[in-house]
Scaffold this active site. Structure first.
Site, mmCIF file in Angstrom:
data_model
loop_
_atom_site.group_PDB
_atom_site.id
_atom_site.type_symbol
_atom_site.label_atom_id
_atom_site.label_comp_id
_atom_site.label_asym_id
_atom_site.label_seq_id
_atom_site.Cartn_x
_atom_site.Cartn_y
_atom_site.Cartn_z
ATOM 1 N N ARG A 23 0.820 -1.214 0.000
ATOM 2 C CA ARG A 23 0.000 0.000 0.000
ATOM 3 C C ARG A 23 0.852 1.261 0.000
ATOM 4 O O ARG A 23 1.881 1.345 0.672
ATOM 5 C CB ARG A 23 -0.913 0.005 1.222
ATOM 6 C CG ARG A 23 -1.732 1.274 1.395
ATOM 7 C CD ARG A 23 -2.644 1.194 2.604
ATOM 8 N NE ARG A 23 -3.790 0.319 2.350
ATOM 9 C CZ ARG A 23 -4.717 0.033 3.253
ATOM 10 N NH1 ARG A 23 -4.627 0.532 4.482
ATOM 11 N NH2 ARG A 23 -5.727 -0.756 2.950
ATOM 12 N N GLU A 44 -3.740 -8.358 -4.468
ATOM 13 C CA GLU A 44 -5.166 -8.647 -4.567
ATOM 14 C C GLU A 44 -5.420 -10.103 -4.941
ATOM 15 O O GLU A 44 -6.373 -10.723 -4.449
ATOM 16 C CB GLU A 44 -5.831 -7.713 -5.579
ATOM 17 C CG GLU A 44 -5.992 -6.282 -5.086
ATOM 18 C CD GLU A 44 -6.875 -6.171 -3.853
ATOM 19 O OE1 GLU A 44 -7.742 -7.049 -3.645
ATOM 20 O OE2 GLU A 44 -6.703 -5.211 -3.091
ATOM 21 N N THR A 50 -8.100 -15.203 1.400
ATOM 22 C CA THR A 50 -6.978 -15.394 2.310
ATOM 23 C C THR A 50 -6.783 -14.115 3.120
ATOM 24 O O THR A 50 -6.985 -13.021 2.611
ATOM 25 C CB THR A 50 -5.688 -15.727 1.522
ATOM 26 O OG1 THR A 50 -5.955 -16.777 0.595
ATOM 27 C CG2 THR A 50 -4.578 -16.182 2.459
ATOM 28 N N TYR A 127 -14.514 -8.432 -8.527
ATOM 29 C CA TYR A 127 -13.962 -7.734 -7.367
ATOM 30 C C TYR A 127 -12.513 -7.323 -7.608
ATOM 31 O O TYR A 127 -12.124 -6.168 -7.376
ATOM 32 C CB TYR A 127 -14.037 -8.602 -6.102
ATOM 33 C CG TYR A 127 -13.116 -8.072 -5.036
ATOM 34 C CD1 TYR A 127 -13.468 -6.963 -4.278
ATOM 35 C CD2 TYR A 127 -11.852 -8.636 -4.834
ATOM 36 C CE1 TYR A 127 -12.605 -6.427 -3.342
ATOM 37 C CE2 TYR A 127 -10.979 -8.104 -3.902
ATOM 38 C CZ TYR A 127 -11.359 -7.011 -3.160
ATOM 39 O OH TYR A 127 -10.491 -6.469 -2.240
ATOM 40 N N ASP A 145 -15.458 -6.317 -0.780
ATOM 41 C CA ASP A 145 -15.017 -7.611 -0.265
ATOM 42 C C ASP A 145 -15.882 -7.975 0.946
ATOM 43 O O ASP A 145 -16.893 -7.320 1.226
ATOM 44 C CB ASP A 145 -13.525 -7.576 0.092
ATOM 45 C CG ASP A 145 -13.223 -6.638 1.270
ATOM 46 O OD1 ASP A 145 -14.151 -5.947 1.758
ATOM 47 O OD2 ASP A 145 -12.057 -6.618 1.710
ATOM 48 N N CYS A 197 -15.256 -2.154 12.242
ATOM 49 C CA CYS A 197 -16.553 -2.834 12.111
ATOM 50 C C CYS A 197 -16.329 -4.340 12.039
ATOM 51 O O CYS A 197 -16.695 -5.012 11.078
ATOM 52 C CB CYS A 197 -17.268 -2.321 10.862
ATOM 53 S SG CYS A 197 -19.040 -2.652 10.834
ATOM 54 N N CYS A 204 -18.036 0.500 17.718
ATOM 55 C CA CYS A 204 -18.871 1.572 17.164
ATOM 56 C C CYS A 204 -18.425 2.964 17.605
ATOM 57 O O CYS A 204 -18.528 3.932 16.852
ATOM 58 C CB CYS A 204 -20.332 1.342 17.549
ATOM 59 S SG CYS A 204 -21.025 -0.183 16.864
ATOM 60 N N CYS A 213 -24.934 5.245 10.925
ATOM 61 C CA CYS A 213 -25.178 3.796 10.848
ATOM 62 C C CYS A 213 -26.590 3.460 11.338
ATOM 63 O O CYS A 213 -26.922 3.660 12.513
ATOM 64 C CB CYS A 213 -24.136 3.059 11.683
ATOM 65 S SG CYS A 213 -24.314 1.266 11.652
#
Length: 352
Positions: A23, A44, A50, A127, A145, A197, A204, A213
């Site tokens: 990243r 990806e 995985t 995806y 995902d 999440c 939260c 939410c």
């Protein structure tokens, strides 16, 4: 509505992005540094079904061995499949090589930028195509995902069980994708699901979308997303034959290209069924080991009976071929076959 969601999430991401080896951090990206499409694609594909924790060491090893697309495209099938062993879903590794070679030979080593073109390449589904297009090229694609599905189910209080709710969740996710910084937004939404999440115990109070939410407002966040109960995994059985010749060579065969462990080296064996039929690859005085090798695949559990034998140099098998001890690398075997090797070696060493 979508811009409000996006602004809150991106602000959170700028201060809370996970540090992942593939990243580009948000600060660097805002400064103009773009991700390497090769690294995005590789990560990806590895991350399909995985976890990040599992993928990390494999990714680092691949980058060390094959730092760019051309290097991977030139690698041998055996070495790539061997390095992949342990990640499972070996069709991904076969498609990884096919894709690298196609991009190298037909696209000049440059990945297409759009999901519409990326999806035409081997091993890239909807995806993965959206993820590469969004993350590597900053195109406005909806990347959904398992983490994002969970976030959407809670944010919009969707009670229809997965997988039936998947189309609705994809549609809802697409409604929130911003025109600005879509690549960072895609990664932010995945991070939100992975870090905040969480499946069993969402934090939260730390969520940038807490006030938006609907499940949080209704008090239903702990029961979402709902899922259709899974069927119990069946168990299959098989027999494998481990043969070592007097000169140290091992008898191995390559599995068919299509199917489980396709194209990989393996010990000769029976079909994996409820009642396997003996299928020895050579006449021998077989010794059956007193324990089974067990392995878990996605859709079934496997229990293998292991039989071992040593053979004279002039023995001729009915299938498979002998691989000299110099050429044989246990690391080239898929995980289940490596388990068999380790188990059989214990016997073969102790029986000398």
């Amino acid at each position: 509505m979508s811009q409000g969601h996006a602004a809150l999430l991106l602000k959170w991401y700028d201060g809370n992005a996970r540090a992942l080896p593939w990243r580009v951090p948000p600060a660097d990206r805002l400064a103009g540094k773009m991700p390497d499409p090769y690294k995005v694609w590789l990560s990806e594909v590895m991350l399909q079904q995985t976890t990040v924790v599992t993928v990390g060491p494999y990714y680092q090893r691949f980058i060390e061995l094959w730092p760019d697309l051309e290097a991977l495209a030139s690698a041998s099938d055996e070495q790539v499949m061997g390095e992949w062993a342990g990640l499972g879903y070996y069709a991904r590794a076969r498609n990884l090589l096919k894709c690298a070679r196609i991009v190298s030979s037909e696209f000049g080593g440059v990945f297409p930028e759009t999901a519409r073109e990326l999806i035409k390449l081997p091993g890239i589904g909807p995806y993965t195509a959206a993820a590469i297009s969004s993350i590597a090229f900053d195109r406005s694609e909806s990347v959904v995902d398992g983490n994002v599905e969970r976030v959407m189910a809670r944010v919009f209080n969707v009670h229809t069980p997965l997988p039936m709710s998947k189309p609705k969740l994809v549609e809802l996710a697409a409604s929130l994708v911003p025109d600005e910084r879509p690549g960072d937004y895609a990664q932010a939404s995945m991070d939100l699901g992975a870090v905040v999440c969480a499946p069993a115990n969402p934090s939260c109070a730390l969520c940038p979308w807490e006030g938006l939410c609907l499940a949080r407002s209704a008090g239903t966040q702990f029961e979402l997303p709902k899922k259709t109960p899974r069927k119990q995994k069946p168990t299959r059985f098989g027999i494998v034959y481990v043969v070592r010749r007097a000169d140290g060579a091992w008898l191995l065969e390559r599995r068919p290209e299509k199917g489980l462990l396709g194209g990989m080296l393996a010990w000769p064996g029976s079909e994996w069924t409820d009642e396997p039929v003996e299928a020895p690859p050579v006449d021998a005085n077989w010794h059956m080991l007193n324990e089974e090798v067990r392995h878990v695949f996605t859709h079934f559990n496997l229990r293998l009976c292991v039989k071992v034998a040593t053979m004279e140099i002039n023995s001729l098998p009915s299938r498979g071929e002998y691989l000299s001890s110099e050429r044989f690398r246990p690391s080239d075997l898929p995980t289940v076959m490596r388990k068999v090797y380790n188990f059989a070696m214990t016997h073969l060493v102790n029986s000398k």
